[in-house]
Design an enzyme around this catalytic site. Structure first.
Site, PDB file in Angstrom:
ATOM      1  N   ASP A  81       1.180  -1.373  -4.832  1.00  0.00           N
ATOM      2  CA  ASP A  81      -0.091  -0.689  -4.601  1.00  0.00           C
ATOM      3  C   ASP A  81      -1.091  -1.180  -5.635  1.00  0.00           C
ATOM      4  OD1 ASP A  81      -0.796   1.937  -2.773  1.00  0.00           O
ATOM      5  OD2 ASP A  81      -2.133   1.723  -4.496  1.00  0.00           O
ATOM      6  N   ASP A  93      -2.869  -6.576  -6.064  1.00  0.00           N
ATOM      7  CA  ASP A  93      -3.695  -6.722  -4.878  1.00  0.00           C
ATOM      8  C   ASP A  93      -2.897  -7.576  -3.904  1.00  0.00           C
ATOM      9  OD1 ASP A  93      -5.497  -7.447  -2.892  1.00  0.00           O
ATOM     10  OD2 ASP A  93      -7.175  -7.691  -4.271  1.00  0.00           O
ATOM     11  N   CYS A 132      -2.878   5.738  10.023  1.00  0.00           N
ATOM     12  CA  CYS A 132      -3.036   7.132  10.459  1.00  0.00           C
ATOM     13  C   CYS A 132      -4.409   7.287  11.101  1.00  0.00           C
ATOM     14  CB  CYS A 132      -2.832   8.115   9.315  1.00  0.00           C
ATOM     15  SG  CYS A 132      -3.905   7.861   7.888  1.00  0.00           S
ATOM     16  N   PRO A 147       1.605   7.365  -1.803  1.00  0.00           N
ATOM     17  CA  PRO A 147       2.269   7.933  -2.975  1.00  0.00           C
ATOM     18  C   PRO A 147       3.790   7.729  -3.013  1.00  0.00           C
ATOM     19  CG  PRO A 147       1.903   9.654  -1.388  1.00  0.00           C
ATOM     20  CD  PRO A 147       1.289   8.404  -0.799  1.00  0.00           C
ATOM     21  N   GLY A 148       4.351   7.046  -2.034  1.00  0.00           N
ATOM     22  CA  GLY A 148       5.754   6.690  -2.106  1.00  0.00           C
ATOM     23  C   GLY A 148       6.684   7.434  -1.181  1.00  0.00           C
ATOM     24  N   CYS A 200       0.864  -1.198   0.000  1.00  0.00           N
ATOM     25  CA  CYS A 200       0.000   0.000   0.000  1.00  0.00           C
ATOM     26  C   CYS A 200       0.893   1.238   0.000  1.00  0.00           C
ATOM     27  CB  CYS A 200      -0.930  -0.008   1.209  1.00  0.00           C
ATOM     28  SG  CYS A 200      -1.871  -1.535   1.416  1.00  0.00           S
ATOM     29  N   ALA A 201       1.837   1.256  -0.921  1.00  0.00           N
ATOM     30  CA  ALA A 201       2.979   2.172  -0.853  1.00  0.00           C
ATOM     31  C   ALA A 201       2.697   3.584  -1.344  1.00  0.00           C
ATOM     32  CB  ALA A 201       4.158   1.588  -1.643  1.00  0.00           C
TER      33      ALA A 201
END
Length: 414
Positions: free
Chosen positions: A256, A283, A351, A235-236, A232-233
């Site tokens: 991602d 996925d 988060c 935006p990097g 789930c990287a």
């Protein structure tokens, strides 16, 4: 989007201020509209309602906008874009609010939760959760923090510069900042406009990353030559920090599922000089990967820890969304566990402030995977963000003056 592309940098910044600011105060603004309008807000034209929200926000929260301008400009928009009658109504509402700025009405609802939700502009379900969990006083402090204009952290990209050199750049540019003593290379600033204007993002010298967002890569602690998977990287930005910690040596796979966000990882990696990054759209719950020395799962979540910067999330999240997030996180954790080599490491982070997405999720995971154990984090992070047993971190906007993040480090024993 076409309209946004026509705006210059300053205009975009101002538009963002209005959008985020109004979203932070939406319930309270609508309360004032309902009190001062002769037209029922429930049947009010959506465009007209937004004109009033902008005008009231200008009057009450934008010090840079003179009152006469806030009134005249919004009245003129209502007249020209809707009708003369709408302009007259906007004029009456805004002028009355201007006159009574120091004695505005307060909500007097019988339901305490609705009263607090309106006053602090948070959804009622979240108000109740936080009041029950933290107590009303602390819940007020948290919501107040969420309604403030956020500060931002810049992380110096040590693949292209150094914290000392970047500090000098900030000083020479006259940009006010506070350097964090929690992690190296983080500088808190009140605005990003000057940094953008100087092209530092395009040059890859720095990137925006809240200090708490840097905790997850830090506790994963990858070293040169290791194999690392960042799930789930997008935006990097965490990927960039991982590459930096690895000194651009080893294998770093950024994964991602979203095709548009995958492109952002590629752009950020190239701009930041992260040469070891390989990118795969997949996925993670279905794809099989080679076992890695370390895996980072910064899981999709409700985002209740970032409601100051993402004010829209408070109005989009529901209890049902929370349940869906928890279910997806469980699937992703299950997949991530099967990517970690023996004696390898797994970091799970969010988060979110919600226990179901955080420690409760980990407790369920450890029951299913007894071959993983929690590691203490005091070698990596300041004690004030750690749990009593030192095996997890959790930050809160009102306590730590940064975004709300949670994370743990787990080692695979066998």
């Amino acid at each position: 989007m076409d309209l946004l592309n026509k705006l210059n940098r300053q205009e975009r910044q101002q538009a963002n201020e209005y959008v985020q600011g109004i979203l932070r105060r939406k319930s309270y603004l609508d309360f004032l509209i309902s009190r001062y309008s002769s037209v029922d807000i429930a049947g009010m034209d959506a465009f007209f309602k937004n004109i009033l929200r902008i005008g009231i926000y200008d009057l009450l929260f934008m010090d840079s906008t003179p009152d006469y301008a806030a009134i005249n400009e919004n009245v003129e928009i209502a007249k020209t874009q809707i009708s003369a009658r709408s302009g007259d109504l906007a004029n009456a509402i805004l002028r009355k609010i201007q006159r009574e700025t120091n004695e505005l009405p307060t909500p007097d609802m019988e339901d305490r939760t609705d009263l607090v939700a309106t006053t602090f502009s948070h959804p009622a379900w979240l108000v109740k959760r936080w009041s029950d969990r933290f107590g009303e006083r602390e819940a007020f402090q948290l919501m107040t923090a969420n309604n403030q204009r956020p500060n931002y952290y810049l992380r110096a990209n040590c693949l292209k510069t150094s914290p000392d050199t970047f500090r000098l750049r900030l000083e020479r540019a006259g940009i006010e900042f506070e350097e964090s003593d929690w992690l190296p290379g983080y500088f808190k600033v009140s605005t990003l406009a000057e940094v953008r204007a100087r092209g530092w993002f395009e040059k890859g010298l720095c990137y925006v990353q809240d200090i708490a967002a840097g905790f997850a890569p830090t506790i994963l602690d990858p070293v040169s030559g290791e194999s690392v998977i960042d799930l789930c990287a997008a935006p990097g930005t965490k990927t960039l920090l991982l590459a930096e910690l690895m000194e651009n040596e080893g294998s770093l796979l950024a994964v991602d599922i979203n095709p548009d966000r995958i492109q952002r990882i590629a752009e950020n990696a190239e701009r930041g000089g992260a040469k070891i990054v390989k990118i795969q759209r997949a996925d993670a719950t279905e794809e099989r990967f080679k076992l890695a020395d370390a895996v980072l799962l910064d899981a999709p979540c409700t985002g209740t820890g970032v409601l100051s910067k993402r004010a829209d999330l408070r109005w989009r999240r529901t209890p049902e969304e929370l349940e869906k997030a928890v279910a997806l996180q469980e699937e992703l954790l299950d997949a991530a566990a099967n990517m970690v080599a023996k004696n390898g490491r797994l970091v799970y982070s969010t988060c979110s402030l919600e226990p179901e997405e955080n420690m409760k999720q980990i407790e369920k995971f450890l029951e299913v995977y007894p071959n993983f154990e929690l590691e203490e984090l005091d070698d990596y992070l300041p004690e004030e963000v750690l749990s009593d047993d030192l095996k997890s971190y959790q930050t809160f906007p009102h306590l730590h003056h940064c975004d709300g993040h949670f994370g743990v480090l787990m080692k695979r024993k066998f």
